[in-house]
Design a protein around this motif. Structure first.
Motif, mmCIF file in Angstrom:
data_model
loop_
_atom_site.group_PDB
_atom_site.id
_atom_site.type_symbol
_atom_site.label_atom_id
_atom_site.label_comp_id
_atom_site.label_asym_id
_atom_site.label_seq_id
_atom_site.Cartn_x
_atom_site.Cartn_y
_atom_site.Cartn_z
ATOM 1 N N SER A 103 0.834 -1.199 0.000
ATOM 2 C CA SER A 103 0.000 0.000 0.000
ATOM 3 C C SER A 103 0.869 1.249 0.000
ATOM 4 N N ASN A 104 0.197 2.385 0.086
ATOM 5 C CA ASN A 104 0.899 3.655 0.180
ATOM 6 C C ASN A 104 1.074 4.088 1.641
ATOM 7 N N ALA A 105 1.019 3.156 2.575
ATOM 8 C CA ALA A 105 1.182 3.455 3.997
ATOM 9 C C ALA A 105 2.639 3.768 4.312
ATOM 10 N N LYS A 106 2.857 4.246 5.523
ATOM 11 C CA LYS A 106 4.208 4.582 5.992
ATOM 12 C C LYS A 106 5.144 3.388 5.809
ATOM 13 N N ASN A 107 4.677 2.203 6.201
ATOM 14 C CA ASN A 107 5.386 0.955 5.910
ATOM 15 C C ASN A 107 4.643 0.312 4.745
ATOM 16 N N PRO A 108 5.215 0.334 3.548
ATOM 17 C CA PRO A 108 4.463 -0.072 2.349
ATOM 18 C C PRO A 108 4.105 -1.554 2.254
ATOM 19 N N ARG A 109 4.729 -2.408 3.072
ATOM 20 C CA ARG A 109 4.408 -3.842 3.049
ATOM 21 C C ARG A 109 4.037 -4.303 4.449
ATOM 22 N N LYS A 110 2.871 -4.898 4.560
ATOM 23 C CA LYS A 110 2.372 -5.431 5.821
ATOM 24 C C LYS A 110 2.056 -6.905 5.603
ATOM 25 N N VAL A 111 2.420 -7.764 6.551
ATOM 26 C CA VAL A 111 2.167 -9.197 6.430
ATOM 27 C C VAL A 111 1.188 -9.628 7.519
ATOM 28 N N VAL A 112 0.126 -10.309 7.098
ATOM 29 C CA VAL A 112 -0.820 -10.931 8.011
ATOM 30 C C VAL A 112 -0.798 -12.435 7.727
ATOM 31 N N LYS A 113 -1.364 -13.231 8.635
ATOM 32 C CA LYS A 113 -1.262 -14.686 8.473
ATOM 33 C C LYS A 113 -2.583 -15.380 8.757
ATOM 34 N N ILE A 114 -2.723 -16.547 8.135
ATOM 35 C CA ILE A 114 -3.807 -17.468 8.462
ATOM 36 C C ILE A 114 -3.165 -18.789 8.859
ATOM 37 N N LYS A 115 -3.850 -19.530 9.725
ATOM 38 C CA LYS A 115 -3.335 -20.849 10.118
ATOM 39 C C LYS A 115 -4.505 -21.707 10.560
ATOM 40 N N GLY A 116 -4.274 -22.995 10.586
ATOM 41 C CA GLY A 116 -5.312 -23.914 11.017
ATOM 42 C C GLY A 116 -4.954 -25.340 10.669
ATOM 43 N N PHE A 117 -5.949 -26.211 10.815
ATOM 44 C CA PHE A 117 -5.761 -27.626 10.519
ATOM 45 C C PHE A 117 -7.035 -28.156 9.872
ATOM 46 N N VAL A 118 -6.866 -28.731 8.677
ATOM 47 C CA VAL A 118 -8.002 -29.307 7.952
ATOM 48 C C VAL A 118 -8.039 -30.802 8.231
ATOM 49 N N THR A 119 -9.161 -31.265 8.820
ATOM 50 C CA THR A 119 -9.322 -32.680 9.134
ATOM 51 C C THR A 119 -10.070 -33.378 8.000
ATOM 52 N N ASN A 120 -9.990 -34.678 7.990
ATOM 53 C CA ASN A 120 -10.624 -35.459 6.931
ATOM 54 C C ASN A 120 -12.039 -35.890 7.305
ATOM 55 N N GLY A 121 -12.571 -35.415 8.433
ATOM 56 C CA GLY A 121 -13.890 -35.824 8.915
ATOM 57 C C GLY A 121 -15.029 -35.228 8.107
ATOM 58 N N ILE A 122 -16.238 -35.689 8.408
ATOM 59 C CA ILE A 122 -17.445 -35.174 7.757
ATOM 60 C C ILE A 122 -17.941 -33.992 8.574
ATOM 61 N N SER A 123 -18.281 -32.906 7.902
ATOM 62 C CA SER A 123 -18.774 -31.733 8.609
ATOM 63 C C SER A 123 -20.198 -31.962 9.096
ATOM 64 N N LEU A 124 -20.630 -31.195 10.075
ATOM 65 C CA LEU A 124 -21.987 -31.298 10.609
ATOM 66 C C LEU A 124 -23.021 -31.007 9.536
ATOM 67 N N GLU A 125 -22.715 -30.076 8.635
ATOM 68 C CA GLU A 125 -23.639 -29.754 7.550
ATOM 69 C C GLU A 125 -23.871 -30.975 6.664
ATOM 70 N N LYS A 126 -22.808 -31.719 6.361
ATOM 71 C CA LYS A 126 -22.950 -32.907 5.533
ATOM 72 C C LYS A 126 -23.724 -33.991 6.281
#
Length: 134
Positions: A103-126
């Motif tokens: 961006s055009n911010a004072k610090n032009p590069r900002k890093v954010v993160k995502i994390k988690g764990f995907v299981t092989n189970g059946i979801s409640l919706e299914k």
């Protein structure tokens, strides 16, 4: 004299173009344990705490399994903006991905993160869908 004036003008323009900042509500979004095929979309919410419009020029993820979407319009001072991120939940196992925001911010590069764990189970919706079909 013209050279000094030109230098001062360019310096002031550079300072005013970088007089904005943005603050995220969360810099790390933890999906926790989610099921394979679950909704992988999350949203980073931020506020422009500067005094100039904030322009997000590019948003880039650390891998092709994560697709970020940047705001198309400038974010005015005091306003909130969103960066939507979609993670491909068809891949099982743990994940930790970085999203770089330019961006055009004072610090032009900002890093954010995502994390988690995907299981092989059946979801409640299914499960509900399977039970209601019986």
């Amino acid at each position: 004299m013209k050279t000094i004036f030109a230098f001062l003008c360019i310096s002031l323009l550079g300072f005013s173009a970088n007089a904005q900042e943005f603050k995220f509500e969360e810099e790390i979004i933890n999906y926790g344990n989610i099921h394979k095929g679950a909704n992988g979309e999350r949203t980073f919410v931020f506020t422009n705490i500067g005094n100039q419009p904030l322009i997000i020029t590019k948003v880039q993820s650390s891998c092709g399994c994560t697709i970020p979407k940047k705001p198309e319009q400038p974010i005015l001072p005091g306003e909130k903006g969103e960066i939507k991120v979609s993670y491909d939940t068809k891949r099982t196992g743990g994940f930790s991905k970085s999203i770089s925001i330019y961006s055009n911010a004072k610090n032009p590069r900002k890093v954010v993160k995502i994390k988690g764990f995907v299981t092989n189970g059946i979801s409640l919706e299914k499960e509900k869908s399977l039970l209601s079909d019986s």
